[in-house]
Write a protein that holds these residues in place. Sequence first.
Motif, PDB file in Angstrom:
ATOM      1  N   CYS A 270     -18.343  -6.495  15.981  1.00 45.13           N
ATOM      2  CA  CYS A 270     -19.849  -6.754  15.531  1.00 45.13           C
ATOM      3  C   CYS A 270     -20.701  -5.788  16.103  1.00 45.13           C
ATOM      4  O   CYS A 270     -21.886  -5.322  15.423  1.00 45.13           O
ATOM      5  N   ASN A 274     -23.252  -3.766  13.340  1.00 47.79           N
ATOM      6  CA  ASN A 274     -24.711  -3.901  13.579  1.00 47.79           C
ATOM      7  C   ASN A 274     -25.333  -2.603  13.733  1.00 47.79           C
ATOM      8  O   ASN A 274     -26.585  -2.356  13.744  1.00 47.79           O
ATOM      9  N   ALA A 296     -24.473  -9.298  12.521  1.00 47.36           N
ATOM     10  CA  ALA A 296     -22.859  -9.785  12.807  1.00 47.36           C
ATOM     11  C   ALA A 296     -22.913 -10.393  13.899  1.00 47.36           C
ATOM     12  O   ALA A 296     -23.084  -9.758  15.239  1.00 47.36           O
ATOM     13  N   ILE A 310     -21.987 -13.210   9.269  1.00 43.17           N
ATOM     14  CA  ILE A 310     -22.833 -11.869   8.877  1.00 43.17           C
ATOM     15  C   ILE A 310     -24.033 -12.132   7.958  1.00 43.17           C
ATOM     16  O   ILE A 310     -23.724 -12.792   6.890  1.00 43.17           O
TER      17      ILE A 310
END
Length: 812
Positions: A270, A274, A296, A310
């Motif tokens: 993540c 991001n 995310a 997401i």
Amino acid sequence: MPALNHPRLHTETLANGLRVTLRHAPDLKRCAAALRVAAGSHDVPLAWPGLAHFLEHLLFLGTERFPAEQGLMAYVQGHGGQVNARTSERTTDFFFELPPQAFRGGLERLSDMLAHPRMNPDDQRREREVLHAEFVAWSRDATAQQQFALFDGLSAAHPLRAFHAGNRYSLPVPQPEFQQALKGFYQQFYQTGQMTLSLAGPQSLDELKAMAQAFAVAITHGEKVPQTKPTLLMGSSDNSYQQAGERRLDLLFAFEALPDSSPEALAFLCHWLNTEKPGGLLAQLREHGLAENLKAAPLYHYAGQALLHIEFTRPARATQPDKIIRERLLDWLGFFASHQDWAELRDEYAALLQRQQQVSSALQLARRDSEQLEAGLSEQGVVALKAILKQIGAVDNFTGQWQLPTPNPFLRAETPASNAGLIRGQTSAHRGLRTFAQDRSRSRRERSPMQFSQALPDNTDEGAIYLRWRLEFAPHNRLQSNLENNLRMLREDARQAGVDFSFSASGNEWLLKMTGLQEPMPTVLEHALKELTNPDADFSQKEPASIALMPIRQLLKALPDLCLEHTVASDDLQQLWSSARWDGLATGLSAQTQAAMGFALSRIPGTADSQLTPPPSIRSQHLWSTFATESSEHALLLFCPTATHDIADEAAWRLLAHVCQTPFYQRLRVELQLGYAVFSGLRQLNGQTGLLFGVQSPSVAPLDLLEHIEQFLSELEGMIDRIDEATFIAQRQALADQFDNTALPNAQAAELLWQGKLAGHLSDYLKHLPQAILMIDREALLAAAQRLNRADGGWRCLASGPCSGTPWQVAK
């Protein structure tokens, strides 16, 4: 800069079955405890939704030994700490932070409330109504409902699809069957085998262990209870689904049978999803007009199952189909998967986590320890990440021109320039920019536009910088939004490197604020000033997107701006900078960091101005501002400033706030049950000290909320009279102790110094404040209560409803 003093972490299981993690961090000024119970909303019998959350609430209602007014919440608030709890799907967490001298008392109360809950029927009925108010607010909140709707694509048999909030209908308190279920849940799970206690503080490991052992004495012994494993996340062979809404696309990926290290793997994935840097997924989506933002985050993780969410924010007039976004995502994931063990990304990720740990509070450290997260991506995490990518369907076959993000420049220490002691580029407009090495004269420092304060020690890792500009015009919302947007990527790089900074507008003022690790600050400041004065910045004409906040938070966000004077708004950046007058404060910085700031200070736009203007006064006025929250819930804030900026007035107001906090909560939330968001305390806004009272209610209108607050204040003198002398002295001492430099976190101390500067106090303000508090006797406090009720300093009300009439007048 001093070398990092690495915290020591120790983990063991005590003889009675309680698992403990102990973190000795000698640089911490506060201590924290996080108690995790391995039981949550998904472990409740199906007949009683919300029972786990209900029990969490009941535990705070006091015990025979420590009634509510002496319990954990009142105790922590009375010592200037913070306390809260959270019920999740499979865990319930209780956590608090306190100064070291009060820590044992907090642990004693936490242990007692877990071991000896009172849970009488009257308390249960009252607290059920509080939960019902929460449920009503949750059911009306669009963001909360949108979050709940994300689970619609999962199997109907999975507990994520069920209702767990709890309300007056799902919690039938009078029924014997419910009471039996409540007692059974408590007895089954609230015992040592289900608990992990995490302690963090400056004490030695031996001291922390002794406190953990004392905590465990009263807790019921027990063995680990196996929690029921849920059914499969998806009811079909699919492992993903999507939901589309107005300007929104949600993709969800469900995982089964993941390795134990999958939480750290998902966090790692993540983080890189991001990133906004060039060559990444979001940068390309923006370039092609497919999405404006991406977020995310894992929504759920338990027993090898996980749900990855997401969220994409689409442009207002997007024309390309949603499937293109999914294709680009999978292509980027293929590129990401091609890097095998991700060595370079793992090194940077470990460096930023280490920086975050370096500036984490005791509470943040304790909570992280209770979650048992790794400080990076381990070899086991690499295996888990590969399993995650395989289940998503990412293959090492991609077509896009992707690239890995450029390294964060602030994570690498820079060698200071040989002539860093000189302030390059200084002009007459910047006269007075001196380091303490150059100017030891306090009187000159006090008159300098950039005040380098010695109030905080300069031999720690942390520091703070404040820069304020007073403007001829108010910045237009559109301009402010674009400036903040331009700073977004820089702000994220700085945060990862241990520096939190913000750039905010209130009235005719701008404020740039930095706190955290001092080493990167000069470079971060230089980059920020460059972005803020860039004449080629791309300022779009669209209005900023509003973020949905609960009504009381909307009012809290709007209040500081209302307390400043306003003129017409301007979106001409050059015009605003050309007429700007600036001043600032830097504290906790070493001589080396001060010297390294020289070049950045020479780039500050506007004219240096050390002439402070006092905050605007509303003495004896009753000003009412109405704020449309677009919510069916009602909310109200009442801000009551001091009549003068004298430190004795501030000390009296602080003691009033200290005395009021628990009784105000007890009256309006527990007894009157006006709503679940009820608070009071002291706030400093733009240098103005005041008492702040706040309430949000699903059913009580703002005028009635105000009446309840006024009734409480009218009884304040009688309440002060009834405090016995020993308690009065103890409360006063506890408040004064909160400003002891050894127990005051650097960021909090810096904010106090900044507010003191705005109020016109000298740099020794923090030394004199606790002394002034100790000088307030009962007679002086009663006189302060009278001044408060007479509104000598004025009253300012901000509410979701219209003005009530005399003595109130609509604020201009």
